[in-house]
Design a protein around this motif. Structure first.
Motif, short mmCIF file in Angstrom:
data_model
loop_
_atom_site.label_atom_id
_atom_site.label_comp_id
_atom_site.label_asym_id
_atom_site.label_seq_id
_atom_site.Cartn_x
_atom_site.Cartn_y
_atom_site.Cartn_z
N UNK A 10 26.03 4.59 29.44
CA UNK A 10 25.98 3.15 29.73
C UNK A 10 25.31 2.83 31.06
N UNK A 11 24.70 3.81 31.71
CA UNK A 11 24.07 3.56 33.01
C UNK A 11 22.70 2.89 32.83
N UNK A 12 22.20 2.32 33.92
CA UNK A 12 20.85 1.73 33.97
C UNK A 12 20.66 0.59 32.98
N UNK A 13 21.73 -0.18 32.73
CA UNK A 13 21.59 -1.38 31.90
C UNK A 13 21.80 -2.63 32.76
N UNK A 27 16.06 7.42 28.24
CA UNK A 27 14.74 7.15 28.83
C UNK A 27 14.88 6.45 30.17
N UNK A 28 15.86 5.56 30.29
CA UNK A 28 16.07 4.85 31.56
C UNK A 28 16.47 5.81 32.67
N UNK A 54 6.94 8.21 29.14
CA UNK A 54 8.36 7.90 29.05
C UNK A 54 8.61 6.42 29.32
N UNK A 55 7.87 5.84 30.28
CA UNK A 55 7.97 4.40 30.53
C UNK A 55 7.64 3.63 29.26
N UNK A 56 6.61 4.06 28.55
CA UNK A 56 6.21 3.38 27.32
C UNK A 56 7.27 3.53 26.23
N UNK A 57 7.87 4.71 26.14
CA UNK A 57 8.93 4.93 25.16
C UNK A 57 10.12 4.03 25.47
N UNK A 80 14.81 3.57 35.78
CA UNK A 80 14.51 2.14 35.70
C UNK A 80 15.54 1.45 34.82
N UNK A 81 16.08 0.33 35.30
CA UNK A 81 17.09 -0.41 34.56
C UNK A 81 16.48 -1.04 33.31
#
Length: 213
Positions: A102-105, A61-62, A13-16, A67-68
């Protein structure tokens, strides 16, 4: 889709997420997402939907990996204009699709003056050094978001979830900032907050006030 990703290997998922952010950054840098030059209204709608889909996918995914997403917005005005384009006009009190994802941006140093974030999910977003003058954060989720050195003059935080939110150099936990504060109170480093229906003055004596000059 989010449920499927939660059941997947976290490294995958981190890679995606990484690949989606790269794709998003590529579209920002080419300018296609910011100022498309389609030859029909139908093409405009198609581009808007594709941009909205990519924005939501990055967010999904974030959220899974917590992760932001470090988007390179290119200019201070791009993010605000982009959100307005994929959001459109809100119809009633419910937030539209874009603001629910719109979260984690990372919106550091971006300009969102007068933006309507009513009911938006902005959990763990980074608004450091952002211009948020007269923004409407009513009923928005700003849990664990960073608004350090953000320009907040006239912004509304009525019934906003500010658990763990960092404003300036201070932390506000389990409280909602009352919308009727004024410039003098911010200059003094005072946060007027609503708790249990009463107004409470929370003096931040050992922390610097918000920089709104």
């Amino acid at each position: 889709m989010e449920r499927e990703l939660e059941l997947s290997d976290v490294n995958q998922v981190f890679e995606i997420q990484s690949q989606l952010v790269k794709l998003f950054n590529s579209r920002v840098q080419t300018g296609w997402a910011a100022a498309p030059e389609p030859n029909s209204d139908k093409m405009i709608a198609t581009i808007d939907r594709s941009d909205l889909a990519l924005f939501c996918l990055v967010n999904i995914t974030s959220r899974v990996v917590r992760q932001v997403a470090k988007v390179q917005w290119g200019s201070k005005l791009f993010a605000g204009g982009f959100l307005r384009r994929i959001s459109g006009q809100r119809d009633g009190p419910s937030p539209n699709l874009a603001l629910r994802y719109a979260s984690f941006f990372d919106f550091s140093s971006c300009t969102f003056d007068l933006h309507d974030f009513y009911g938006a999910n902005l959990e763990q977003c980074i608004f450091d050094d952002a211009s948020l003058a007269f923004c409407n954060f009513t009923q928005a989720n700003l849990q664990d978001a960073w608004l350090r050195k953000a320009y907040l003059f006239g912004a509304m935080f009525h019934e906003t979830d500010l658990e763990g939110t960092e404003i300036g150099a201070s932390e506000v936990r389990h409280l909602s900032v009352h919308p009727e504060y004024n410039r003098e109170e911010i200059d003094m480093g005072r946060y007027i907050v609503a708790q249990g229906g009463s107004i409470v003055d929370d003096m931040v004596s050992e922390q610097p006030s918000l920089d709104i000059d």
